[in-house]
Design an enzyme around this catalytic site. Structure first.
Site: not given
Ligand code: ACO
Length: 327
Positions: A115, A244, A274
């Site tokens: 990224c 980003h 993303n």
């Molecule tokens: N739909 C419904 N529920 C979902 C989904 C989905 N698509 N994805 C995950 N969940 C569920 C999980 O299973 C979890 O359920 P549980 O509580 O029963 O275990 C719940 O939702 C919460 O999951 P979290 O992972 O805690 O959700 P969070 O609020 O952290 O959001 C996300 C997840 C969007 C991935 C976030 O963590 C994020 O944006 N992370 C950073 C991503 C990023 O910046 N990447 C950059 C680099 S990428 C690169 O360099 C290639």
């Protein structure tokens, strides 16, 4: 820190997105997810997905051609391609992009910084121009993450999209609009397993979402502060902040940590998701098209991703053209 008077100046911007759009409703039919979950947690409503006949290189070539048109150039001294989803591990995409664009036998190579790829490529290009090793450079960030993510994994499938953005850099002076004024970049290989893609037969991309989320906020905030320090700007002097585009909540949290009014942050992920290394140039094109980015704006770019790797850059936005297309 960029100390020489001669530096890279942004001269044109190009983008290319795949025509195929996949919205949250379409994904919700196949995965245990919903439009409201994806929008609330990420701000993403749709993403572009390239078909099997459109490669990362195809997107790169189209975006590169558009950037050359925007800059009014038919030749450059070097081509730098930033990608973390290469069509093949070997050879690098750079020489193929250069040949496809009819750029002759110029040096051409890839930068792999996920990224942060666009800003890493900008840093390398500014270095080449600053030392006189190159005059004009075409740099392209192109990604096809739909190849890397597991189609059945709701945690990653909803986040990523495909696309490419490119910029032409020319040699110029620090006091010109568009000059790269400062760069901060860094890495932390101890976080290598937080986002990784074994590739080949090894499987799909995996990401420790929550930990990456926190690291993204930490590093984009601290890197932005360091780049501001280098160019002597206060945060209140930043007109446009281009982070980003991974998650709207990350963008808001970084703005909050920096005490930057949220409306100064360009948010372009709603319809593209993303796109990793391509997200910054796509956000620049989006901001320019809708008038959020104006010539003369003091601008900071910042990114964070797999590696771990982060990078930021500062410039004053120039009067340039952007040429966009779809494939
Ligand atoms: N739909 C419904 N529920 C979902 C989904 C989905 N698509 N994805 C995950 N969940 C569920 C999980 O299973 C979890 O359920 P549980 O509580 O029963 O275990 C719940 O939702 C919460 O999951 P979290 O992972 O805690 O959700 P969070 O609020 O952290 O959001 C996300 C997840 C969007 C991935 C976030 O963590 C994020 O944006 N992370 C950073 C991503 C990023 O910046 N990447 C950059 C680099 S990428 C690169 O360099 C290639």
């Amino acid at each position: 820190m960029i100390t020489s008077d001669q530096t890279a100046v942004l001269a044109g911007l190009g983008t290319c997105l795949p025509v195929g759009e996949e919205d949250n409703a379409a994904l919700s039919e196949r995965l245990d997810t919903s439009d409201s979950w994806i929008r609330e947690r990420t701000g993403i409503a749709a993403r572009r997905i390239a078909g099997p006949d459109v490669s990362m290189r195809d997107l790169a070539v189209a975006a590169g051609e558009n950037a050359l048109k925007a800059a009014g150039l038919a030749e450059v001294d070097a081509v730098v391609v930033a990608t973390s989803t290469p069509d093949r591990p070997l050879p690098a995409a750079g020489p193929q992009v250069a040949s496809s664009l009819g750029l002759g036998s110029v040096p051409a190579f890839d930068v792999s910084a996920a990224c942060s790829g666009f800003i890493y490529a900008l840093a390398v290009s500014a270095g080449l121009i600053g030392t006189g090793l190159a005059g004009d450079i075409l740099m392209v960030a192109s990604e096809k993450y739909s190849r890397a993510v597991d189609p059945a994994d709701r945690a990653t499938r909803v986040l990523f999209g495909d696309g490419a953005g490119a910029a032409v850099l020319r040699s110029g002076r620090r006091d010109e609009r568009g000059a790269v004024l400062a760069v901060d970049w860094g890495s932390d290989g101890t976080g290598r397993d937080l986002i990784h893609w074994p590739g080949g037969q090894g499987g799909y991309l995996s990401m420790a979402g929550k930990r990456v989320y926190l690291k993204a906020i930490e590093h984009m905030t601290s890197s932005t502060l360091r780049v501001l320090d280098q160019c002597g700007w206060a945060i209140s002097e930043v007109d446009t902040f281009v982070p980003h585009q991974a998650n709207m909540r990350i963008i808001r949290a970084v703005a909050q940590q920096l005490s930057l009014p949220e409306d100064r942050a360009v948010c372009a992920l709603e319809r593209t998701g993303n796109t990793a290394g391509a997200s910054i140039p796509l956000a620049l094109a989006h901001g320019q098209a809708n008038g959020t980015i104006r010539a003369g704006d003091r601008m900071v770019l910042t990114a964070f991703g797999a590696g771990l790797a982060w990078a930021s850059a500062a410039l004053v936005w120039p009067e340039i053209n952007t040429v966009e297309s779809e494939l």
